[in-house]
Design an enzyme around this catalytic site. Sequence first.
Site, PDB file in Angstrom:
ATOM      1  N   SER A 172      -2.661   0.937  -4.642  1.00  0.00           N
ATOM      2  CA  SER A 172      -3.027   2.058  -3.773  1.00  0.00           C
ATOM      3  C   SER A 172      -4.427   2.571  -4.056  1.00  0.00           C
ATOM      4  O   SER A 172      -4.883   2.598  -5.205  1.00  0.00           O
ATOM      5  CB  SER A 172      -2.021   3.201  -3.982  1.00  0.00           C
ATOM      6  OG  SER A 172      -2.427   4.373  -3.318  1.00  0.00           O
ATOM      7  N   GLY A 173      -5.080   3.005  -2.983  1.00  0.00           N
ATOM      8  CA  GLY A 173      -6.337   3.717  -3.113  1.00  0.00           C
ATOM      9  C   GLY A 173      -6.108   5.179  -3.394  1.00  0.00           C
ATOM     10  O   GLY A 173      -7.042   5.968  -3.470  1.00  0.00           O
ATOM     11  N   ASP A 215       0.873  -1.158   0.000  1.00  0.00           N
ATOM     12  CA  ASP A 215       0.000   0.000   0.000  1.00  0.00           C
ATOM     13  C   ASP A 215       0.923   1.224   0.000  1.00  0.00           C
ATOM     14  O   ASP A 215       2.119   1.108   0.295  1.00  0.00           O
ATOM     15  CB  ASP A 215      -0.888  -0.037   1.255  1.00  0.00           C
ATOM     16  CG  ASP A 215      -1.732   1.205   1.405  1.00  0.00           C
ATOM     17  OD1 ASP A 215      -2.276   1.674   0.391  1.00  0.00           O
ATOM     18  OD2 ASP A 215      -1.833   1.713   2.532  1.00  0.00           O
ATOM     19  N   ARG A 267     -14.327  12.515  -0.613  1.00  0.00           N
ATOM     20  CA  ARG A 267     -13.094  13.273  -0.418  1.00  0.00           C
ATOM     21  C   ARG A 267     -12.629  13.947  -1.705  1.00  0.00           C
ATOM     22  O   ARG A 267     -12.219  15.116  -1.710  1.00  0.00           O
ATOM     23  CB  ARG A 267     -11.996  12.354   0.120  1.00  0.00           C
ATOM     24  CG  ARG A 267     -12.216  11.943   1.573  1.00  0.00           C
ATOM     25  CD  ARG A 267     -11.162  10.956   2.040  1.00  0.00           C
ATOM     26  NE  ARG A 267     -11.306   9.652   1.378  1.00  0.00           N
ATOM     27  CZ  ARG A 267     -10.438   8.663   1.502  1.00  0.00           C
ATOM     28  NH1 ARG A 267      -9.351   8.824   2.256  1.00  0.00           N
ATOM     29  NH2 ARG A 267     -10.639   7.510   0.885  1.00  0.00           N
ATOM     30  N   LYS A 318      -8.246  -3.806  -4.693  1.00  0.00           N
ATOM     31  CA  LYS A 318      -6.855  -4.052  -4.316  1.00  0.00           C
ATOM     32  C   LYS A 318      -6.519  -5.544  -4.417  1.00  0.00           C
ATOM     33  O   LYS A 318      -5.461  -5.926  -4.912  1.00  0.00           O
ATOM     34  CB  LYS A 318      -6.599  -3.542  -2.891  1.00  0.00           C
ATOM     35  CG  LYS A 318      -6.442  -2.040  -2.790  1.00  0.00           C
ATOM     36  CD  LYS A 318      -5.872  -1.656  -1.437  1.00  0.00           C
ATOM     37  CE  LYS A 318      -5.365  -0.227  -1.450  1.00  0.00           C
ATOM     38  NZ  LYS A 318      -4.609   0.127  -0.235  1.00  0.00           N
ATOM     39  N   ASP A 365      -0.095   5.041   1.025  1.00  0.00           N
ATOM     40  CA  ASP A 365      -0.285   6.006   2.110  1.00  0.00           C
ATOM     41  C   ASP A 365      -0.069   5.353   3.469  1.00  0.00           C
ATOM     42  O   ASP A 365      -0.666   4.313   3.785  1.00  0.00           O
ATOM     43  CB  ASP A 365      -1.690   6.595   2.051  1.00  0.00           C
ATOM     44  CG  ASP A 365      -1.902   7.466   0.814  1.00  0.00           C
ATOM     45  OD1 ASP A 365      -0.932   7.662   0.064  1.00  0.00           O
ATOM     46  OD2 ASP A 365      -3.031   7.940   0.596  1.00  0.00           O
ATOM     47  N   ASP A 378      -2.045  -0.944   5.763  1.00  0.00           N
ATOM     48  CA  ASP A 378      -2.314  -0.411   7.104  1.00  0.00           C
ATOM     49  C   ASP A 378      -3.786  -0.188   7.424  1.00  0.00           C
ATOM     50  O   ASP A 378      -4.122   0.117   8.566  1.00  0.00           O
ATOM     51  CB  ASP A 378      -1.573   0.924   7.292  1.00  0.00           C
ATOM     52  CG  ASP A 378      -2.228   2.051   6.495  1.00  0.00           C
ATOM     53  OD1 ASP A 378      -2.517   3.108   7.086  1.00  0.00           O
ATOM     54  OD2 ASP A 378      -2.438   1.878   5.284  1.00  0.00           O
ATOM     55  N   ASN A 386      -9.236  -1.094   4.083  1.00  0.00           N
ATOM     56  CA  ASN A 386      -9.356  -1.341   2.645  1.00  0.00           C
ATOM     57  C   ASN A 386      -8.269  -2.275   2.123  1.00  0.00           C
ATOM     58  O   ASN A 386      -8.279  -2.664   0.950  1.00  0.00           O
ATOM     59  CB  ASN A 386      -9.343  -0.023   1.859  1.00  0.00           C
ATOM     60  CG  ASN A 386      -8.036   0.735   1.998  1.00  0.00           C
ATOM     61  OD1 ASN A 386      -7.451   0.771   3.078  1.00  0.00           O
ATOM     62  ND2 ASN A 386      -7.582   1.352   0.925  1.00  0.00           N
ATOM     63  N   GLU A 431      -0.979  10.758   4.383  1.00  0.00           N
ATOM     64  CA  GLU A 431      -2.025  10.440   3.428  1.00  0.00           C
ATOM     65  C   GLU A 431      -2.024  11.489   2.316  1.00  0.00           C
ATOM     66  O   GLU A 431      -2.214  12.684   2.577  1.00  0.00           O
ATOM     67  CB  GLU A 431      -3.390  10.408   4.127  1.00  0.00           C
ATOM     68  CG  GLU A 431      -3.508   9.373   5.238  1.00  0.00           C
ATOM     69  CD  GLU A 431      -3.635   7.958   4.683  1.00  0.00           C
ATOM     70  OE1 GLU A 431      -4.250   7.788   3.607  1.00  0.00           O
ATOM     71  OE2 GLU A 431      -3.128   7.026   5.346  1.00  0.00           O
TER      72      GLU A 431
END
Length: 408
Positions: free
Chosen positions: A276-277, A188, A233, A321, A190, A344, A347, A197
């Site tokens: 990654s998101g 991941d 967001r 993911k 962030d 972490d 998600n 983030e």
Amino acid sequence: MTAPNATTVLITVTGPDKPGVTSVLFAALTRHGVEVLDVEQVVIRGRLVLGVLVAADHDPEGLQEAVEQAMATVGMQVEVEIGADSAARARLGSSHVLVVLGRPVTARSFTEVARRLAALGANIDAIRRVADYPVTGLELLVSAADDSASSDAELRSAMAEVSSRIKVDIAVERAGLARRAKRLVVFDVDSTLVQGEVIEMLAAHAGFEKEVREITEAAMRGELDFTESLHRRVALLEGLPAGVLDEVAETLELMPGARTTIRTLRRLGFRCGVVSGGFTQVVQRLVDELGLDFCAANELEVRDGRLTGRVVGEVVDRPGKAAALRRFASEYGVPLAQCVAVGDGANDIDMLSAAGLGVAFNAKPALREVADAALSHPFLDAVLFLLGVTRAEVEAADAADGLRLERL
């Protein structure tokens, strides 16, 4: 083949490490024609401990006398146990590997680990140090009393409880080839590969950092659907100049140990990448900088040089993911059992569950509960220790490549 009436003899030599000790001992053993069943040697701060298990088909007492005399000539102490239990030879090997990481690992904390293992009827077969920086790492080879699925779950549960209570990380893995056969690692981004983030950094430019942080934290705890949280967001970023993406990318700080981790994994032939998101426009710079093999992330829509507040294409969310991990594993011909996933947040649950080894890195409780291993110190290179790579090996490889060691 060991003679049916042979007597097992355990010889333990201790004293200052010096040249010639092993050759003198084995010369004495050779004269008695014994069969060597097992050998183990460790050196701790210049002190040698050498254990040899042999089978003697005649005169074990004479063997003891010869060994004692031989060791006296080199100034070493020796203990000889005639009729030593050789049951260890019948084992197929240790059933589990435990990696204990702390800053520091105190005698009290290690005692707690050993006591809990003993209460479960598990035996510690061997211990070695895998790291002295940035954390202390000890690797334990353990034989469970009952090597079954239920015993496996009991061991993991017990070590999780001990880890929480004594504030050290304890990773439990099955021993054997599978542990050493990992070939692909996905991170991941962030708060895992980088500090902080990215979307909060972007939101700071739009004046909505607080609002975005609150949504992010709810999503990471699993209280809010990731896709919904992402759209909410990103909508707050509407109107931001696209150049802000480059500004944020330039200010990203890697997690301590990230470069070391990627560099070492690539030396070992691993395929390394990120799922990654976050956003491709920012993450791609990391891919190029670190020489990563693959990347999956979301893409922010840009029109007339400004963010529209929308995401283009399919969202890389929790299921996305895991799907990305499977896709990259398939592309490189790597079975999922040989993949490692590090993340972490909530998600990352599906991704870590799909990988052969899922590592929760400074993670929220929802992820720690399903991960195979949890790390609670902010040093990404601790992942290497879980894979059996030692700090000494990392530093030796760096020195061979002319990289200067810096310990902060």
